[in-house]
Design a protein around this motif. Sequence first.
Motif, short mmCIF file in Angstrom:
data_model
loop_
_atom_site.label_atom_id
_atom_site.label_comp_id
_atom_site.label_asym_id
_atom_site.label_seq_id
_atom_site.Cartn_x
_atom_site.Cartn_y
_atom_site.Cartn_z
N SER A 2 4.38 66.55 51.35
CA SER A 2 3.00 66.51 50.96
C SER A 2 2.16 67.22 51.99
O SER A 2 2.47 67.27 53.16
N ASN A 51 9.34 60.37 53.83
CA ASN A 51 8.55 60.95 52.73
C ASN A 51 9.19 60.55 51.41
O ASN A 51 9.44 61.38 50.54
N SER A 53 9.98 59.56 47.78
CA SER A 53 9.31 59.86 46.52
C SER A 53 10.32 59.79 45.39
O SER A 53 11.53 59.85 45.62
N ALA A 54 9.82 59.69 44.18
CA ALA A 54 10.70 59.60 43.02
C ALA A 54 11.54 60.86 42.85
O ALA A 54 12.68 60.80 42.37
N SER A 55 10.99 62.00 43.26
CA SER A 55 11.74 63.25 43.13
C SER A 55 12.61 63.55 44.34
O SER A 55 13.71 64.10 44.22
N THR A 57 13.81 61.30 46.94
CA THR A 57 14.82 60.33 47.38
C THR A 57 16.19 60.56 46.75
O THR A 57 17.21 60.55 47.46
N SER A 80 14.26 54.68 53.84
CA SER A 80 13.16 55.50 53.35
C SER A 80 11.87 54.70 53.28
O SER A 80 11.87 53.48 53.11
N PRO A 82 7.27 55.60 52.41
CA PRO A 82 6.30 56.63 52.00
C PRO A 82 5.72 57.36 53.20
O PRO A 82 5.65 56.83 54.31
N SER A 286 3.23 70.65 43.58
CA SER A 286 2.80 70.09 42.30
C SER A 286 3.40 70.82 41.10
O SER A 286 3.08 70.50 39.96
N ASP A 289 5.13 68.58 38.36
CA ASP A 289 4.20 67.85 37.49
C ASP A 289 3.58 68.78 36.45
O ASP A 289 3.47 68.42 35.27
#
Length: 444
Positions: A2, A51, A53-55, A57, A80, A82, A286, A289
């Motif tokens: 991020s 960091n 994240s759903a994508s 990890t 892990s 956030p 991004s 998404d």
Amino acid sequence: MSRRGPLPGLRSRLTAASAVAVAACLALAGCGGGSGGPSGGKGEITFWDGNASASGTPVWQQIIREFQNRNPDIKVKYVSFPIAQAQQKYDTAIASGGTPDVGLMSTSLLANVAGQQALDPLDDRLAGSPLNGRLSPKLLELVKAAGPDGKLYELPQTTNTGIVWYRSDWFKEKDLKPPTTWNDFYTAAEKLTDAGNNRFGFTIRGGAGSIAQALEFAYAQSGIPTFWDASGRTTVNDPRNVAAVEKTVALYKKNTPSADVNNDYLKMNAQFDGGSIGMMQHNLGSYIDHQKALAGKFAGTPVPPSPDGTYVLLSNPVGGLSVFKKSRNKDAAWKFAEFVSGREMNDLWNSKVGQIPANTESATAEWVKGNTTLETAVKVLNDPQTKIVQMPYHLPEFNAITKAESEPLYQKVLLGQMSAKDFLDRLAAKLNEAQAKYKQRRGD
């Protein structure tokens, strides 16, 4: 990664509350002075992914499985959390003496963590590694510049860059050119706006994370190639940057929704993917998404070049792995870091998240060519003519200055309660003060 890191904690605060720090550290799985095990590249190591994240990890879990398959004498314990918690977790672990063996690092965190003498320099290890000569020189330079003494405290894995995402279908409807120049950008912002039908040409980030994006547009438009001038003072409030911020802010409520004053990344992204915004400024992160929501209806281009045609990019945090000084199995920790930045795993990670690989062989891979936006971004980043404005991540106060202290002031600029000049002058004063303290500490 991020964009930009979380606010750094201060070591003095943690030291004053060491009992709390120790308790918090013990409560976190994987903490406790390194995972131990025999040295020599065998045994167990603990890896912190700061960091989660759903994508991201699942990709780390896949990398770990592959590493263990190829290195059966090494077990990787995965922890892990956030990114918003990363600085606090590392500071707490350092204060209590319970750091991991190897951890995900970012140049936005590096000055604070390495400044506490918590990391091992990796220059000699890289010099003797097959990776030597196969990592982007620009990214290595950015990592070294972000540390406290010019040494390599992080092995680069990935980076990002500023992108103007745009609705290609809207541009086609209005017979507009893609926003590859500033004139094209501002023309499109005006012509794509139809407020009566809830269509706006642009969305401004006025909430959390706003300062980095405001400065990115400022430096790209002004063409100023350095964050500090020859006298050692910041260029943030140079009149050319002031003029650029004024021009961007003028879009607010005219070609953007009025609610943008509170926009963080999630709100901005939701507006664009929801179909009410023609252009948004973010980064490569991004892409996934947008692909899910707008496949075939959007495209991206690097932030436009300065008037003379030169790209001036604000440095994005470089992500990679760091080996902690208190690790009792540094050889295995390094072996894992080396594996992650190797060609195969660099391909895997960056192709999944759509970011720029640190490995130069990965940067020319077919999967990069299959993503036009990414391919263009890689070419621009690696172009010898491109100028990188190195954000002063070496200042421990930097994140606090540009977030908690400056974001509310930028909102005042958007609302017409403060001038862009006053805002940038105040930001510059804080940065100059922090830089002077940094130089004093170093004895410069």
